[in-house]
Design a protein around this motif. Sequence first.
Motif, short mmCIF file in Angstrom:
data_model
loop_
_atom_site.label_atom_id
_atom_site.label_comp_id
_atom_site.label_asym_id
_atom_site.label_seq_id
_atom_site.Cartn_x
_atom_site.Cartn_y
_atom_site.Cartn_z
N ALA A 1 15.42 -5.81 -6.27
CA ALA A 1 15.53 -6.03 -7.85
C ALA A 1 14.05 -6.91 -8.16
CB ALA A 1 16.71 -7.11 -8.16
N SER A 2 13.71 -7.69 -7.54
CA SER A 2 12.34 -8.37 -7.73
C SER A 2 11.26 -7.18 -7.62
CB SER A 2 12.10 -9.42 -6.79
OG SER A 2 12.15 -8.89 -5.42
N MET A 3 11.30 -6.21 -6.37
CA MET A 3 10.30 -5.32 -6.27
C MET A 3 10.44 -4.38 -7.34
SD MET A 3 10.87 -4.57 -2.29
CE MET A 3 9.97 -2.89 -2.26
N ARG A 4 11.56 -4.04 -7.95
CA ARG A 4 11.51 -3.14 -8.95
C ARG A 4 11.02 -3.54 -10.18
NH1 ARG A 4 14.40 0.94 -11.87
NH2 ARG A 4 15.13 0.26 -13.81
N LEU A 5 11.22 -4.92 -10.61
CA LEU A 5 10.64 -5.74 -11.59
C LEU A 5 9.06 -5.69 -11.58
CD1 LEU A 5 13.29 -8.44 -12.53
CD2 LEU A 5 12.79 -6.18 -13.63
N ARG A 6 8.71 -6.08 -10.58
CA ARG A 6 7.34 -6.06 -10.40
C ARG A 6 6.61 -4.65 -10.31
NH1 ARG A 6 8.57 -9.47 -5.81
NH2 ARG A 6 7.83 -7.53 -4.28
N PHE A 7 7.27 -3.94 -9.78
CA PHE A 7 6.71 -2.35 -10.07
C PHE A 7 6.58 -1.97 -11.45
CE2 PHE A 7 7.70 2.17 -10.11
CZ PHE A 7 6.63 2.66 -9.41
N GLU B 1 0.73 -1.35 0.00
CA GLU B 1 0.02 0.07 -0.14
C GLU B 1 0.82 1.24 0.06
OE1 GLU B 1 -3.39 2.24 3.05
OE2 GLU B 1 -2.98 0.03 3.12
N LEU B 2 2.12 1.12 0.69
CA LEU B 2 2.83 2.42 0.63
C LEU B 2 3.55 2.55 -0.56
CD1 LEU B 2 4.12 4.49 2.57
CD2 LEU B 2 6.10 2.92 3.09
N ILE B 3 3.77 1.56 -1.35
CA ILE B 3 4.28 1.71 -2.88
C ILE B 3 3.30 2.29 -3.81
CG2 ILE B 3 4.95 0.47 -4.98
CD1 ILE B 3 6.30 -1.31 -3.03
N ASP B 4 1.92 2.01 -3.66
CA ASP B 4 0.77 2.75 -4.11
C ASP B 4 0.75 4.14 -3.78
OD1 ASP B 4 0.32 0.49 -5.67
OD2 ASP B 4 -1.41 -0.16 -4.19
N HIS B 5 0.82 4.28 -2.54
CA HIS B 5 0.76 5.76 -1.98
C HIS B 5 1.92 6.63 -2.39
CE1 HIS B 5 -0.50 8.57 0.84
NE2 HIS B 5 0.65 8.60 1.53
N ALA B 6 3.06 6.08 -2.02
CA ALA B 6 4.27 7.13 -2.18
C ALA B 6 5.32 6.78 -3.45
CB ALA B 6 5.21 7.30 -0.96
N GLY B 7 5.26 5.55 -4.11
CA GLY B 7 6.10 5.11 -5.08
C GLY B 7 7.17 4.41 -4.46
N LEU B 8 7.80 3.76 -5.52
CA LEU B 8 8.97 2.59 -5.14
C LEU B 8 10.20 3.30 -4.64
CD1 LEU B 8 9.48 -0.58 -5.11
CD2 LEU B 8 10.52 -0.02 -7.36
N ASP B 9 10.58 4.54 -4.96
CA ASP B 9 11.57 5.10 -4.62
C ASP B 9 11.38 5.49 -3.17
OD1 ASP B 9 13.17 5.24 -6.93
OD2 ASP B 9 12.29 7.40 -7.67
N VAL C 1 3.97 13.76 4.19
CA VAL C 1 4.64 15.14 4.02
C VAL C 1 5.05 15.06 2.57
CG1 VAL C 1 6.10 16.72 4.58
CG2 VAL C 1 5.06 15.39 6.44
N TYR C 2 6.23 14.26 2.35
CA TYR C 2 6.86 14.27 1.11
C TYR C 2 6.16 13.95 -0.14
CZ TYR C 2 10.93 14.31 4.26
OH TYR C 2 11.89 14.72 5.36
N ASN C 3 6.24 14.87 -0.99
CA ASN C 3 5.81 14.45 -2.29
C ASN C 3 6.86 14.48 -3.30
OD1 ASN C 3 3.78 14.46 -4.36
ND2 ASN C 3 4.22 16.62 -4.99
N GLN C 4 7.43 13.24 -3.86
CA GLN C 4 8.56 13.04 -4.64
C GLN C 4 8.30 13.49 -5.91
OE1 GLN C 4 10.67 11.92 -2.86
NE2 GLN C 4 12.32 11.15 -4.27
N GLU C 5 9.16 14.07 -6.40
CA GLU C 5 9.33 15.08 -7.48
C GLU C 5 9.33 13.94 -8.91
OE1 GLU C 5 12.34 17.58 -7.87
OE2 GLU C 5 12.14 18.46 -5.80
N TYR C 6 9.89 12.64 -8.55
CA TYR C 6 10.00 11.81 -9.67
C TYR C 6 9.86 10.57 -9.14
CZ TYR C 6 14.74 11.49 -7.95
OH TYR C 6 15.74 11.35 -6.90
N GLU C 7 9.81 9.39 -10.08
CA GLU C 7 9.92 7.98 -9.75
C GLU C 7 11.08 7.27 -10.67
OE1 GLU C 7 9.87 4.84 -8.27
OE2 GLU C 7 8.33 6.18 -7.28
N SER C 8 12.21 6.88 -10.14
CA SER C 8 13.22 6.13 -10.82
C SER C 8 13.01 4.58 -10.83
CB SER C 8 14.62 6.76 -10.47
OG SER C 8 14.71 6.35 -9.29
N GLY C 9 11.87 4.08 -10.12
CA GLY C 9 11.92 2.76 -9.83
C GLY C 9 13.13 2.11 -8.89
N ALA C 10 13.51 2.90 -8.08
CA ALA C 10 14.71 2.31 -7.14
C ALA C 10 15.94 2.18 -8.00
CB ALA C 10 14.24 1.31 -6.49
#
Length: 758
Positions: free
Chosen positions: A175-181, A80-88, A602-611
């Motif tokens: 690595a597996s989290m990144r590929l799934r993401f 849920e946190l990945i959906d909310h804030a992103g993988l980074d 709080v934080y609003n990430q400016e981008y998403e690089s997929g870790a």
Amino acid sequence: MASLGDIGVSAAINILTAFTFLVIFAIVRLQPFADRVYFPKWYLKGQRSSPVKKFVNLDFRSYLRFLNWMPAALKMPEPELIDHAGLDSVVYLRIYWLGLKIFVPITFLAFAILVPVNWTNNTLERSNVNFSDIDKLSISNIPMGSPRFWTHVVMAYVFTFWTCYVLHKEYELVASMRLRFLASEQRRPDQFTVLVRNVPPDADESVSELVEHFFLVNHPEHYLTHQVVYDANTVATLVEEKKKTQNWLGYSELKYSRNQSKRPKRKTGFLGCCGEKVDSINFYSAEIDKLSKEIEAEREKVRNNPKSIMPAAFVSFKTRWAAAVCAQTQQTINPTMWMTEWAPEPRDIYWHNLAIPFVSLTIRRLIIAVAFFFLTFFFIIPIALVQSLANIEGIEKAVPFLKPVIEMPAIKAVIQGFLPGIALKIFLIFLPTILMLMSKIEGFISISALERRAAAKYYIFILVNVFLGSIITGTAFQQLDNFLHQSANDIIKTIGVSIPMKATFFITFTMVDGWAGVAGEILRLKPLIIFLLKDFFLVKTEKDRKEAMNPGSLGFNTGEPQIQIYFLLGLVYAAVTPILLPFIIVFFGLAYVVFRHQIINVYNQEYESGAAFWPDVHGRVIAALIISQLLLMGLLSTKAAAQSTPFLFVLTVLTICFYMFCKNRFESAFVRYPLQEAMMKDTLERTKESNFSLKGYLQNAYIHPVFKGGDDDDESYEICEEWDEESVVPTKRQSRRNTPLPSKHSGSSTPSLSEANL
């Protein structure tokens, strides 16, 4: 030299400071006036609204649960946190979790085995070296040539194997989290787009025509559309200036609306400090009209001037598979031409650097490398001054008249236990800005790449100056009297004994930076003050209030290197002075809770690089391991235990082999996109959304922001879904080196077979 009592005073100060910050935050976060400061992410998502007509929370029952933010920060599950804030953001949190997984078992082992081995000696008591009770827990308290040193060698192996085991598991998991993401992520423009650079000049075709022609010829079934790169930095500067002027106009209008009996005035000179006094509203309105005309004129200039078009373009394809093939292959015989790479996502692009000619990048990076070298190594001088003054002896020599005051027990304890850490923290406050500026000059085209590059510089700087510099200069100042009265053969032994004793400085640094600093992060005092000032002076509408929020972001360029210094300290001192380890565990635990709360609210990430940054994290932890082994090797060689050196050298070789194994096994997941995954996602998407207009989705995705919203329609390209084998690729070239068939637009006749083969 800090004693156990001095460390106790420092711990009390920093614990009290951290607790005060946390209590203030827990209370202020309940107040309606601060709601947008401590929960801005929910406002940006549209899931929270401002409290109506309230400034202070008068519900006293809510204050009884003022610490419930801590368990709340830990409740949200990771998916849920990945959906909310992103993988980074989630993987960034895992760096703190990695620290806990590494150091908690190491600390138990070190205190169960190494501390008793070190403590049950009286070597320091029989030496002429300055020491404290804490130093008796270190390797320095073991006599020369003692067989007890084999305990430290064995524990170095145990600590290394455990760290490598945890790193391997974490690398595999991320690595597996990144590929799934990437497989589950929604459609994004960068999944279909590559950046092509160093487009060769052509006398007959513009850059846009040349790019279209090249990809129609070499990727005929997959090319979709493209967007050339403009040098629009002048337009961007004018747009930014217009925004600032609009803010001043809004402020003047708000000021006038509150007191209509007096029109606001300002001076026309430099920064409004001199010149003729005029009406502010009329002045700013005129300036905005003037800037609007300049912006439009500059836009037209950029559109119509071929020199404003850079030899680069964003090229989009019909499928992810085609984009992956293009991004990960060489396009021509000459590897320096038509260079392709994955395009950053549009919000990740640092547009200013796209206008830098590709040929100048090597020169820029060479210049910055030289500048960074001098910045790093000449900074040792002020670091040495900080170390010399941040202790009793140094201050007494600099200001001898303060000696009676300094020698007072309470003052002395504060200076020895608190001053060194806070002095170093203040001294480094402007460094991240300097390093980010240097990375921008180097010409990286994405914010994520800029932050990773700045993070690498920051880590090297911390390693050389904060770690090695503090040890070398601090040891030299502490043992200066011994150096002057010893023979040259004994000096190296004194250094060997003194290096572990520098742990007291790093204990104070950990408490100041890692305890009080992290607690101060959650309070967000600066954003709170700025928001309240903006809310009082500038805000007129709900839109203004939303723009006044500053959620910020993780700041990878500063945050990750600062975490890495604790990995370095923990691994280096685990087998040398284990007393440092509990302080580091407290840092990782507190930081994990605090930053989890910040990422959720709080934080609003400016981008998403997929870790994409994880290989850097892994590499720096490995570097810390190797440094710890080399330092232990050097220490044992000064303690007449050189026979253990080959065993530690073998350990270093094994660590390097482990790094190479992980690099070969996992790193490809962070730099390449599997074609199988791309094909599966393309097939699934075509099945579910067969009528989706991908061209319309991608057409304007990579237009420079200063052109969006205007009447700067890009060329409209028509896509032929099926290419006839006999169709001609349009080109204005007179040369037919790449395309044996001429353009329909060139007016030339179709050549004979013999001509086409020339």
